[in-house]
Design a protein around this motif. Sequence first.
Motif, PDB file in Angstrom:
ATOM      1  N   GLY A  58       9.757   1.771  -6.589  1.00 23.00           N
ATOM      2  CA  GLY A  58       9.115   2.677  -7.529  1.00 23.00           C
ATOM      3  C   GLY A  58       7.799   3.188  -6.978  1.00 23.00           C
ATOM      4  N   GLU A  59       6.958   3.698  -7.878  1.00 27.90           N
ATOM      5  CA  GLU A  59       5.663   4.246  -7.487  1.00 27.90           C
ATOM      6  C   GLU A  59       4.611   3.799  -8.485  1.00 27.90           C
ATOM      7  N   LEU A  60       3.555   3.176  -7.985  1.00 28.80           N
ATOM      8  CA  LEU A  60       2.456   2.676  -8.805  1.00 28.80           C
ATOM      9  C   LEU A  60       1.254   3.587  -8.628  1.00 28.80           C
ATOM     10  N   THR A  61       0.571   3.883  -9.711  1.00 30.96           N
ATOM     11  CA  THR A  61      -0.709   4.581  -9.634  1.00 30.96           C
ATOM     12  C   THR A  61      -1.794   3.541  -9.874  1.00 30.96           C
ATOM     13  N   MET A  62      -2.743   3.454  -8.959  1.00 34.10           N
ATOM     14  CA  MET A  62      -3.851   2.517  -9.100  1.00 34.10           C
ATOM     15  C   MET A  62      -5.145   3.313  -9.167  1.00 34.10           C
ATOM     16  N   GLU A  63      -5.857   3.140 -10.267  1.00 34.31           N
ATOM     17  CA  GLU A  63      -7.197   3.711 -10.375  1.00 34.31           C
ATOM     18  C   GLU A  63      -8.165   2.626  -9.925  1.00 34.31           C
ATOM     19  N   LEU A  64      -8.994   2.936  -8.951  1.00 34.25           N
ATOM     20  CA  LEU A  64      -9.991   1.998  -8.428  1.00 34.25           C
ATOM     21  C   LEU A  64     -11.333   2.700  -8.381  1.00 34.25           C
ATOM     22  N   ASP A  65     -12.253   2.238  -9.214  1.00 35.23           N
ATOM     23  CA  ASP A  65     -13.605   2.789  -9.262  1.00 35.23           C
ATOM     24  C   ASP A  65     -13.604   4.314  -9.401  1.00 35.23           C
ATOM     25  N   GLY A  66     -12.714   4.820 -10.257  1.00 38.48           N
ATOM     26  CA  GLY A  66     -12.682   6.246 -10.570  1.00 38.48           C
ATOM     27  C   GLY A  66     -11.814   7.103  -9.669  1.00 38.48           C
ATOM     28  N   THR A  67     -11.224   6.520  -8.616  1.00 38.30           N
ATOM     29  CA  THR A  67     -10.343   7.255  -7.719  1.00 38.30           C
ATOM     30  C   THR A  67      -8.907   6.795  -7.943  1.00 38.30           C
ATOM     31  N   TYR A  68      -7.989   7.764  -8.043  1.00 37.03           N
ATOM     32  CA  TYR A  68      -6.576   7.459  -8.272  1.00 37.03           C
ATOM     33  C   TYR A  68      -5.827   7.437  -6.948  1.00 37.03           C
ATOM     34  N   HIS A  69      -5.013   6.402  -6.755  1.00 36.00           N
ATOM     35  CA  HIS A  69      -4.215   6.221  -5.549  1.00 36.00           C
ATOM     36  C   HIS A  69      -2.751   6.131  -5.954  1.00 36.00           C
ATOM     37  N   SER A  70      -1.901   6.955  -5.342  1.00 35.71           N
ATOM     38  CA  SER A  70      -0.463   6.905  -5.568  1.00 35.71           C
ATOM     39  C   SER A  70       0.144   6.000  -4.501  1.00 35.71           C
ATOM     40  N   LEU A  71       0.829   4.946  -4.940  1.00 33.71           N
ATOM     41  CA  LEU A  71       1.383   3.959  -4.017  1.00 33.71           C
ATOM     42  C   LEU A  71       2.904   3.951  -4.103  1.00 33.71           C
ATOM     43  N   PRO A  72       3.591   4.577  -3.137  1.00 33.04           N
ATOM     44  CA  PRO A  72       5.049   4.526  -3.127  1.00 33.04           C
ATOM     45  C   PRO A  72       5.517   3.150  -2.646  1.00 33.04           C
ATOM     46  N   SER A  73       6.823   2.917  -2.734  1.00 32.33           N
ATOM     47  CA  SER A  73       7.363   1.630  -2.303  1.00 32.33           C
ATOM     48  C   SER A  73       6.992   1.345  -0.850  1.00 32.33           C
ATOM     49  N   MET A  74       6.812   0.069  -0.573  1.00 34.88           N
ATOM     50  CA  MET A  74       6.457  -0.455   0.744  1.00 34.88           C
ATOM     51  C   MET A  74       5.042  -0.062   1.165  1.00 34.88           C
ATOM     52  N   SER A  75       4.153   0.092   0.183  1.00 37.49           N
ATOM     53  CA  SER A  75       2.740   0.328   0.475  1.00 37.49           C
ATOM     54  C   SER A  75       1.905  -0.461  -0.532  1.00 37.49           C
ATOM     55  N   GLY A  76       0.621  -0.628  -0.210  1.00 35.05           N
ATOM     56  CA  GLY A  76      -0.230  -1.423  -1.081  1.00 35.05           C
ATOM     57  C   GLY A  76      -1.683  -1.015  -1.003  1.00 35.05           C
ATOM     58  N   ILE A  77      -2.490  -1.710  -1.810  1.00 35.24           N
ATOM     59  CA  ILE A  77      -3.928  -1.447  -1.865  1.00 35.24           C
ATOM     60  C   ILE A  77      -4.667  -2.745  -2.158  1.00 35.24           C
ATOM     61  N   GLU A  78      -5.810  -2.903  -1.513  1.00 38.19           N
ATOM     62  CA  GLU A  78      -6.662  -4.069  -1.738  1.00 38.19           C
ATOM     63  C   GLU A  78      -7.720  -3.729  -2.779  1.00 38.19           C
ATOM     64  N   ILE A  79      -7.927  -4.660  -3.707  1.00 35.51           N
ATOM     65  CA  ILE A  79      -8.937  -4.511  -4.753  1.00 35.51           C
ATOM     66  C   ILE A  79     -10.018  -5.569  -4.506  1.00 35.51           C
TER      67      ILE A  79
END
Length: 113
Positions: A58-79
């Motif tokens: 699937g696809e996750l949207t992560m808002e981090l400190d006011g910036t939106y990141h679109s994360l498709p499958s097989m990708s990630g983000i550090e918080i």
Amino acid sequence: MKRNIDNAEHYNWGAECDGWILSPRPEMMVIQERMPPATAEKRHYHNVARQFFYVLSGELTMELDGTYHSLPSMSGIEIPPLGRHQARNDSGADVHFLVISSPTTRGDRVDLE
């Protein structure tokens, strides 16, 4: 012990979301989560815990400190600790992802708004 969503501790969060605790250790917690379309967690931060969200499908949207990141499958983000964030599913399909937290987020979450 081998872990998967069939034998892990399950919990519900939000309106319709699922979580499975794959590793409950205080020094590192690993959770698999499922968010249906049009769901979101409460915006929050952690004082101590550092997290990594990794999308399995699937696809996750992560808002981090006011910036939106679109994360498709097989990708990630550090918080980082104190990073104000919110996971959202703005897509039309379920999103499945891992949340790795070090140390555990138990007792370390501060909800915003």
